[in-house]
Design a protein around this motif. Sequence first.
Motif, PDB file in Angstrom:
ATOM      1  N   ASP A  39     -19.274 -32.081  18.348  1.00  0.00           N
ATOM      2  CA  ASP A  39     -19.883 -33.123  19.548  1.00  0.00           C
ATOM      3  C   ASP A  39     -19.775 -32.670  21.156  1.00  0.00           C
ATOM      4  N   SER A  40     -20.606 -33.509  21.769  1.00  0.00           N
ATOM      5  CA  SER A  40     -19.920 -32.814  23.323  1.00  0.00           C
ATOM      6  C   SER A  40     -19.045 -33.982  24.231  1.00  0.00           C
ATOM      7  N   LEU A  42     -16.405 -35.365  21.647  1.00  0.00           N
ATOM      8  CA  LEU A  42     -15.901 -34.691  21.330  1.00  0.00           C
ATOM      9  C   LEU A  42     -13.731 -35.276  22.290  1.00  0.00           C
ATOM     10  N   THR A  43     -13.479 -34.448  22.924  1.00  0.00           N
ATOM     11  CA  THR A  43     -12.553 -34.284  23.846  1.00  0.00           C
ATOM     12  C   THR A  43     -12.058 -35.857  24.211  1.00  0.00           C
ATOM     13  N   SER A  44     -13.311 -36.834  24.790  1.00  0.00           N
ATOM     14  CA  SER A  44     -12.981 -38.513  25.429  1.00  0.00           C
ATOM     15  C   SER A  44     -12.962 -39.056  24.259  1.00  0.00           C
ATOM     16  N   ARG A  45     -13.966 -38.962  23.184  1.00  0.00           N
ATOM     17  CA  ARG A  45     -14.317 -40.363  22.150  1.00  0.00           C
ATOM     18  C   ARG A  45     -12.256 -39.393  21.493  1.00  0.00           C
ATOM     19  N   ARG A  88     -23.017 -37.309  15.877  1.00  0.00           N
ATOM     20  CA  ARG A  88     -23.969 -36.864  15.406  1.00  0.00           C
ATOM     21  C   ARG A  88     -23.961 -36.730  13.810  1.00  0.00           C
ATOM     22  N   ALA A  89     -23.682 -36.571  13.470  1.00  0.00           N
ATOM     23  CA  ALA A  89     -23.429 -36.217  11.967  1.00  0.00           C
ATOM     24  C   ALA A  89     -22.363 -36.806  11.303  1.00  0.00           C
ATOM     25  N   PHE A 201     -26.446 -30.814  11.747  1.00  0.00           N
ATOM     26  CA  PHE A 201     -25.972 -31.839  10.326  1.00  0.00           C
ATOM     27  C   PHE A 201     -24.631 -31.436  10.315  1.00  0.00           C
ATOM     28  N   ASN A 202     -23.445 -31.206  11.298  1.00  0.00           N
ATOM     29  CA  ASN A 202     -22.615 -30.376  10.540  1.00  0.00           C
ATOM     30  C   ASN A 202     -21.579 -31.879  10.617  1.00  0.00           C
TER      31      ASN A 202
END
Length: 210
Positions: A39-40, A42-45, A88-89, A201-202
């Motif tokens: 997801d957009s 991801l880097t910060s998470r 998101r998935a 959904f991946n």
Amino acid sequence: MNDPAFARTRENGAEFGSIAASGKLLRTALGPMVFRAKDSKLTSRLVKVMGQIKNLDSVSARGARNVAEGLNSTSSTTILEGFDFNARATLGSVLNSIVSVDTATGAASIAAFNPLEQMRSPEGATHFSLQVGFLRIDFATGAYELAQSDKEVFALAHGMISPVLTPATVPTTTGTGMHFILIEFFQEVNGVPYLLNNGIFNVLNLLKIS
């Protein structure tokens, strides 16, 4: 750069740079798997998670705490296991079944499930694929090795399946073992499955730390 009043700032900056580099290393080590399901944010998470692991480092001086030492704590497992690269998935929201991992071989076994009834799939999807990855990564040296299984494609149809996916090899490099599962959705047109472009959904999930 040397003012004692800013010592804490310099220490925090050094540690932030270290955890950011660790997150980037993990993304790089996973190669194409991570591009299939992310997801957009991801880097910060990942930076947030790596920061939590860095905080478990109980041996390094302040300003030098790092992910490699933090992973020596047993508490790091609870932080990392179950991490979803695509928020998101998540694995739990897409697949309603139990996945178990053989940490020696990297083989992942999914308990029997009915794809049409126990999977949340995007509109238009007719098939899905499963793939696992066995990564060994050393956050201290930057060394890593990823072994992957073949992708197995299944129809989104009634009927019970019990997939078992095994990486082609077992990584031989030293470091932390990480086991991943990737789920992708396809649409079949004239007998040919095409990967859906949106990828929303991946799933890419970190199943197990070994």
